[in-house]
Design an enzyme around this catalytic site. Structure first.
Site, PDB file in Angstrom:
ATOM      1  N   GLY A  45       0.848  -1.183   0.066  1.00 15.10           N
ATOM      2  CA  GLY A  45      -0.079   0.086  -0.157  1.00 15.10           C
ATOM      3  C   GLY A  45       0.833   1.133   0.079  1.00 15.10           C
ATOM      4  CG  ASN A  46       5.221   3.358   1.054  1.00 11.30           C
ATOM      5  OD1 ASN A  46       5.569   3.936   0.311  1.00 11.30           O
ATOM      6  ND2 ASN A  46       5.209   3.740   2.367  1.00 11.30           N
ATOM      7  CG  HIS A  47       1.140   5.499  -3.017  1.00  7.65           C
ATOM      8  ND1 HIS A  47       0.091   6.729  -2.588  1.00  7.65           N
ATOM      9  CD2 HIS A  47       0.152   4.642  -3.565  1.00  7.65           C
ATOM     10  CE1 HIS A  47      -1.023   6.189  -2.646  1.00  7.65           C
ATOM     11  NE2 HIS A  47      -1.113   4.965  -3.296  1.00  7.65           N
ATOM     12  CG  PHE A  48       9.531   4.796  -1.967  1.00 11.39           C
ATOM     13  CD1 PHE A  48       9.949   6.026  -1.694  1.00 11.39           C
ATOM     14  CD2 PHE A  48      10.457   3.849  -2.647  1.00 11.39           C
ATOM     15  CE1 PHE A  48      11.409   6.089  -2.073  1.00 11.39           C
ATOM     16  CE2 PHE A  48      11.610   4.026  -3.021  1.00 11.39           C
ATOM     17  CZ  PHE A  48      12.180   5.474  -2.590  1.00 11.39           C
TER      18      PHE A  48
END
Length: 170
Positions: A45-48
């Site tokens: 779920g992290n957009h990095f």
């Protein structure tokens, strides 16, 4: 008598860096999912990673080693401000007993790094508290890529992350 629950000690990863890096992206401390996978920004779920690859108009690679090479190929180093801390869960707001990484030695080993980008206000706060700013570096604050940062859409984050582009290898 109940003993107090002590949050687990968390230890960060070594930096992803080489002598060609001019940009350093700094997070605070890997979250639980990242620690279990032993990967920076391992939570789906992290957009990095999506932000980084979208900046270069490339599809995100699934292979973590390829992702690390991608950063280095663009002159981007990745690390965390903290070497270790205690933290219940993954939220930066729960961090206690922080120990900062050795930035003096790091900057001495990688003198080409002149642009420091914090990927959250908390990373910046810990850095300023323990490291202080150096006159030979430029500092930038980006919005957190975390899904916990729901105040900005992916597109809004991407627009602000474009601040990286003048400093990286295209």
């Amino acid at each position: 008598m109940n003993d107090p629950i002590i949050p687990p000690l968390k230890t960060a990863f070594p930096p992803i860096v080489d002598q060609n890096c001019k940009v350093l992206l700094l997070g605070t401390m890997p979250g639980d999912r990242s620690l279990s996978l032993q990967q920076y920004y391992g939570h789906a779920g992290n957009h990095f990673w999506k932000l980084i690859y979208t900046l270069f108009q490339q599809p995100v690679e699934a292979d973590y080693e390829a992702r690390k090479r991608f950063l280095l190929n663009h002159g981007i180093a990745l690390w965390d401000v903290l070497e270790s801390c205690t933290c219940e869960g993954s939220l930066d707001s729960n961090i206690k007993n922080e120990v900062v990484n050795d930035f003096a030695a790091f900057y001495q080993q990688y003198p080409a790094i002149t642009e420091i980008f914090f990927d959250s206000r908390k990373a910046e706060q810990f850095y300023l508290k323990h490291v202080k700013k150096s006159e030979d570096k430029n500092y930038h604050l980006l919005p957190s890529p975390s899904r916990a940062n729901a105040s900005k859409t992916f597109e809004q984050k991407l627009e602000l992350w474009k601040e990286l582009l003048p400093y990286v290898k295209l």
